[in-house]
Motif scaffolding. Structure first.
Motif, PDB file in Angstrom:
ATOM      1  N   ASP A 203       0.858  -1.180   0.000  1.00 48.29           N
ATOM      2  CA  ASP A 203       0.000   0.000   0.000  1.00 48.29           C
ATOM      3  C   ASP A 203       0.897   1.234   0.000  1.00 48.29           C
ATOM      4  O   ASP A 203       1.626   1.485   0.970  1.00 48.29           O
ATOM      5  CB  ASP A 203      -0.894  -0.010   1.236  1.00 48.29           C
ATOM      6  CG  ASP A 203      -1.764   1.236   1.348  1.00 48.29           C
ATOM      7  OD1 ASP A 203      -1.714   2.098   0.445  1.00 48.29           O
ATOM      8  OD2 ASP A 203      -2.489   1.354   2.361  1.00 48.29           O
ATOM      9  N   PRO A 204       0.902   2.032  -1.078  1.00 46.27           N
ATOM     10  CA  PRO A 204       1.778   3.206  -1.133  1.00 46.27           C
ATOM     11  C   PRO A 204       1.574   4.174   0.026  1.00 46.27           C
ATOM     12  O   PRO A 204       2.543   4.775   0.506  1.00 46.27           O
ATOM     13  CB  PRO A 204       1.415   3.846  -2.476  1.00 46.27           C
ATOM     14  CG  PRO A 204       0.955   2.712  -3.315  1.00 46.27           C
ATOM     15  CD  PRO A 204       0.203   1.813  -2.363  1.00 46.27           C
ATOM     16  N   ARG A 205       0.328   4.338   0.488  1.00 50.76           N
ATOM     17  CA  ARG A 205       0.126   5.231   1.630  1.00 50.76           C
ATOM     18  C   ARG A 205       0.856   4.694   2.854  1.00 50.76           C
ATOM     19  O   ARG A 205       1.469   5.451   3.613  1.00 50.76           O
ATOM     20  CB  ARG A 205      -1.357   5.416   1.934  1.00 50.76           C
ATOM     21  CG  ARG A 205      -1.549   6.364   3.119  1.00 50.76           C
ATOM     22  CD  ARG A 205      -2.982   6.633   3.507  1.00 50.76           C
ATOM     23  NE  ARG A 205      -2.999   7.382   4.743  1.00 50.76           N
ATOM     24  CZ  ARG A 205      -3.004   8.714   4.855  1.00 50.76           C
ATOM     25  NH1 ARG A 205      -3.000   9.461   3.766  1.00 50.76           N
ATOM     26  NH2 ARG A 205      -2.987   9.302   6.045  1.00 50.76           N
ATOM     27  N   ARG A 206       0.779   3.399   3.055  1.00 46.94           N
ATOM     28  CA  ARG A 206       1.463   2.772   4.184  1.00 46.94           C
ATOM     29  C   ARG A 206       2.961   3.011   4.096  1.00 46.94           C
ATOM     30  O   ARG A 206       3.633   3.265   5.100  1.00 46.94           O
ATOM     31  CB  ARG A 206       1.162   1.272   4.168  1.00 46.94           C
ATOM     32  CG  ARG A 206       1.723   0.536   5.340  1.00 46.94           C
ATOM     33  CD  ARG A 206       0.773   0.659   6.522  1.00 46.94           C
ATOM     34  NE  ARG A 206       1.375  -0.024   7.650  1.00 46.94           N
ATOM     35  CZ  ARG A 206       1.792   0.614   8.738  1.00 46.94           C
ATOM     36  NH1 ARG A 206       1.650   1.908   8.851  1.00 46.94           N
ATOM     37  NH2 ARG A 206       2.322  -0.058   9.731  1.00 46.94           N
ATOM     38  N   ILE A 207       3.490   2.952   2.893  1.00 47.57           N
ATOM     39  CA  ILE A 207       4.915   3.190   2.690  1.00 47.57           C
ATOM     40  C   ILE A 207       5.284   4.619   3.080  1.00 47.57           C
ATOM     41  O   ILE A 207       6.295   4.859   3.749  1.00 47.57           O
ATOM     42  CB  ILE A 207       5.290   2.886   1.225  1.00 47.57           C
ATOM     43  CG1 ILE A 207       5.229   1.369   0.979  1.00 47.57           C
ATOM     44  CG2 ILE A 207       6.669   3.432   0.882  1.00 47.57           C
ATOM     45  CD1 ILE A 207       5.359   0.971  -0.475  1.00 47.57           C
ATOM     46  N   VAL A 208       4.471   5.586   2.679  1.00 46.52           N
ATOM     47  CA  VAL A 208       4.731   6.983   3.039  1.00 46.52           C
ATOM     48  C   VAL A 208       4.601   7.178   4.544  1.00 46.52           C
ATOM     49  O   VAL A 208       5.384   7.911   5.162  1.00 46.52           O
ATOM     50  CB  VAL A 208       3.794   7.929   2.265  1.00 46.52           C
ATOM     51  CG1 VAL A 208       4.016   9.382   2.701  1.00 46.52           C
ATOM     52  CG2 VAL A 208       4.019   7.795   0.759  1.00 46.52           C
ATOM     53  N   GLU A 209       3.623   6.532   5.167  1.00 46.01           N
ATOM     54  CA  GLU A 209       3.461   6.632   6.619  1.00 46.01           C
ATOM     55  C   GLU A 209       4.699   6.111   7.348  1.00 46.01           C
ATOM     56  O   GLU A 209       5.138   6.692   8.349  1.00 46.01           O
ATOM     57  CB  GLU A 209       2.226   5.861   7.069  1.00 46.01           C
ATOM     58  CG  GLU A 209       0.916   6.516   6.671  1.00 46.01           C
ATOM     59  CD  GLU A 209      -0.294   5.668   7.011  1.00 46.01           C
ATOM     60  OE1 GLU A 209      -1.417   6.201   6.940  1.00 46.01           O
ATOM     61  OE2 GLU A 209      -0.125   4.472   7.335  1.00 46.01           O
ATOM     62  N   ILE A 210       5.259   5.020   6.861  1.00 45.61           N
ATOM     63  CA  ILE A 210       6.470   4.476   7.482  1.00 45.61           C
ATOM     64  C   ILE A 210       7.633   5.445   7.291  1.00 45.61           C
ATOM     65  O   ILE A 210       8.427   5.681   8.212  1.00 45.61           O
ATOM     66  CB  ILE A 210       6.791   3.092   6.910  1.00 45.61           C
ATOM     67  CG1 ILE A 210       5.731   2.075   7.360  1.00 45.61           C
ATOM     68  CG2 ILE A 210       8.185   2.627   7.349  1.00 45.61           C
ATOM     69  CD1 ILE A 210       5.862   0.709   6.734  1.00 45.61           C
ATOM     70  N   GLY A 211       7.731   6.025   6.111  1.00 44.46           N
ATOM     71  CA  GLY A 211       8.759   7.041   5.899  1.00 44.46           C
ATOM     72  C   GLY A 211       8.602   8.203   6.865  1.00 44.46           C
ATOM     73  O   GLY A 211       9.585   8.700   7.436  1.00 44.46           O
ATOM     74  N   ALA A 212       7.350   8.622   7.091  1.00 47.96           N
ATOM     75  CA  ALA A 212       7.087   9.722   8.025  1.00 47.96           C
ATOM     76  C   ALA A 212       7.482   9.354   9.445  1.00 47.96           C
ATOM     77  O   ALA A 212       7.961  10.200  10.209  1.00 47.96           O
ATOM     78  CB  ALA A 212       5.612  10.099   7.972  1.00 47.96           C
ATOM     79  N   ALA A 213       7.301   8.096   9.821  1.00 49.34           N
ATOM     80  CA  ALA A 213       7.627   7.649  11.172  1.00 49.34           C
ATOM     81  C   ALA A 213       9.127   7.689  11.444  1.00 49.34           C
ATOM     82  O   ALA A 213       9.543   7.673  12.606  1.00 49.34           O
ATOM     83  CB  ALA A 213       7.091   6.245  11.400  1.00 49.34           C
ATOM     84  N   ALA A 214       9.940   7.729  10.396  1.00 54.83           N
ATOM     85  CA  ALA A 214      11.387   7.803  10.564  1.00 54.83           C
ATOM     86  C   ALA A 214      11.871   9.234  10.757  1.00 54.83           C
ATOM     87  O   ALA A 214      13.060   9.460  11.014  1.00 54.83           O
ATOM     88  CB  ALA A 214      12.088   7.183   9.351  1.00 54.83           C
TER      89      ALA A 214
END
Length: 511
Positions: A203-214
């Motif tokens: 899920d691309p949104r999930r990928i961006v969310e993980i990037g944001a968490a870093a």
């Protein structure tokens, strides 16, 4: 407040869902396919966006003005700094191992001979002038510290770190320190984390969310990506609306000397938002993803390169539509400019590093299966720098400048090479950048701030070409009030060069 709350909610929900009590399984074949997809996606994205790079500033590129894709265009990737600088840093890990230090990355970067720009160029000049690698990207020495440079070079980190977010962040921190600081390094951390996520997320949104968490949520970069995620929830079908919201809130006060008070913006976080925009609204469609990241403008080849690379990992090489990748086999054994890597060999190099990192972090290989101990993303430590707000750009034609000695005028510049020529200007503010070109054989000058010697500078570009709009001298964090900057030409060449000229274009004032 809305941005901060949105970020906190996203990270809180994300951490709960990202907890991995047991290792994740990845076949060796899948690892290879995803790494191939990541490098291929980067090559396709940069080639797709190359014709529009920095031609559309502060505006969306009309759909009809995007050149039609043909598979042979991917060959352009062999010439792109997105790839060859990326691979310069990757080679450091190949040669020095996973524990390569900032100094190791700096040593390799100092020796490069290719053309560079912005934070990369300033960093290499710093390294060659004795500034330690750990400070070469610091705002005290590098006025481009927030620029996009490490963001476009961090792909190699995420591509070797499947689900290993903390390890990716640590490597990115050590490498990115050479040319960037704060938000400039966070750009590389954000991109690397999204690559790492794409090995296991669909899920691309999930990928961006993980990037944001870093990212540290208090950082400007973290706040911007939190805004993008919140606006995507609010306007799930309208990327142009979100682009405008990004523009209105975040496309301002860029301290880069080439972009201050101008439409040009090479800031890492703004262009990082365009990567996220493509991933979120591309919704897993490869062509749509790189189209949106390109049409957002500004650095419109680097942004689709990162978005395409991340999505290429998620889809795998086999999942990238043939129309996009069909030009790669014909060039797969050709070397990228300034490197010893081809597409085939950088894939193999990345696989070896990935296997080593998986083992380093407690995973193991069982035949053709890999057991990966997926890490939870952890926000990088907060690192910020108060540049102030860009308030004015004073060109050398302004009457507030005073020139003594044999200065000559060429277009929008004043140039002098004789010892004792002086340029003086007073300003009200808390910081300033003397802007001028780096010249292939530029000379040296002393810069005085409020009557005291601040620094001896040179304007030698270390390259064959001149580079306009660069920081000849800069200083931030001054007490508010009136200050005087005086530049005195030394009439001396830099190093073994022959030229003594120093040129000025303007003074950028911060308050």
């Amino acid at each position: 407040m809305t941005s901060r709350l949105s970020f906190c909610i996203l990270v809180s929900l994300g951490c709960a869902a990202m907890a991995q009590p047991t290792p994740r399984m990845l076949t060796l074949e899948a690892l290879r396919d995803k790494i191939r997809g990541g490098w291929a996606g980067q090559m396709i994205g940069v080639s797709y966006g190359a014709p529009t790079e920095f031609r559309y500033l502060g505006r969306i590129i009309p759909e009809e003005e995007i050149p039609k894709w043909t598979p042979d265009r991917v060959k352009n990737a062999l010439l792109q700094d997105d790839l060859y600088v990326d691979m310069t840093l990757a080679r450091v890990l190949d040669e020095k191992g996973l524990d390569a230090t900032t100094e190791d990355f700096g040593d390799a970067f100092r020796q490069t001979q290719y053309a560079l720009w912005h934070a990369n160029l300033a960093a290499r000049r710093n390294l060659r002038r004795g500034i330690p690698a750990r400070l070469a990207g610091h705002p005290r020495y590098n006025a481009h510290a927030n620029d996009i440079d490490f963001q476009i070079e961090a792909d190699f980190v995420g591509l070797m770190a499947p689900g290993l977010y903390q390890s990716a962040s640590q490597i990115a921190w050590r490498a990115g320190r050479v040319m960037n600081y704060g938000d400039g390094i966070y750009g590389g951390i954000f991109v690397a984390a999204m690559y790492a996520a794409a090995f296991f997320e669909n899920d691309p949104r999930r990928i961006v969310e993980i990037g944001a968490a870093a990212l540290p949520r208090q950082s400007p970069y973290g706040r911007l990506i939190a805004d993008v995620l919140a606006w995507h929830r609010q306007y799930p079908e309208d990327w142009r609306k979100v682009w405008q919201l990004i523009q209105d809130r975040w496309d301002q006060h860029d301290p880069c000397p080439a972009g201050a008070l101008r439409p040009f913006n090479i800031d890492a976080k703004l262009n990082g938002a365009y990567i996220a925009l493509g991933l979120l609204y591309g919704a897993g469609d490869f062509g749509r993803t790189i189209e949106i990241s390109t049409r957002a403008g500004q650095d419109s080849d680097c942004n689709p390169a990162s978005a395409g690379g991340i999505l290429g990992v998620m889809l795998g090489y086999q999942g990238i539509p043939e129309v996009w990748k069909s030009g790669i086999p014909a060039i797969a054994d050709e070397k990228f400019r300034y490197t010893d890597y081809s597409f085939h060999s950088i894939v193999e190099s990345t696989i070896k590093r990935a296997l080593a990192l998986i083992e380093r972090t407690g995973g193991r290989r069982q035949g053709d299966k890999l057991l990966v101990r997926v890490q939870q993303p952890r926000a990088a430590k907060l690192e910020t720098w108060n540049y102030g707000t860009v308030s004015e750009r004073i060109p050398v034609s302004d009457a507030r400048w005073s020139f003594t000695g044999p200065w000559r005028t060429e277009k929008d510049r004043r140039i002098a090479g004789e010892k004792g020529a002086e340029a003086t200007i007073r300003f009200q503010g808390t910081g300033a950048i003397l802007v001028g070109p780096y010249l292939p054989e530029g000379g040296k000058a002393d810069v005085y701030l409020d009557g005291k010697l601040s620094r001896t500078v040179d304007v030698c570009s270390d390259e064959k070409a001149a580079k306009g709009g660069e920081a000849v001298w800069h200083m931030f964090g001054l007490r508010p009030g009136q200050h005087t900057v005086r530049l005195v030409v030394r009439g001396e060449p830099y190093g073994d060069q022959k030229g003594t000229d120093v040129a000025l274009e303007s003074l950028i004032v911060f308050r």
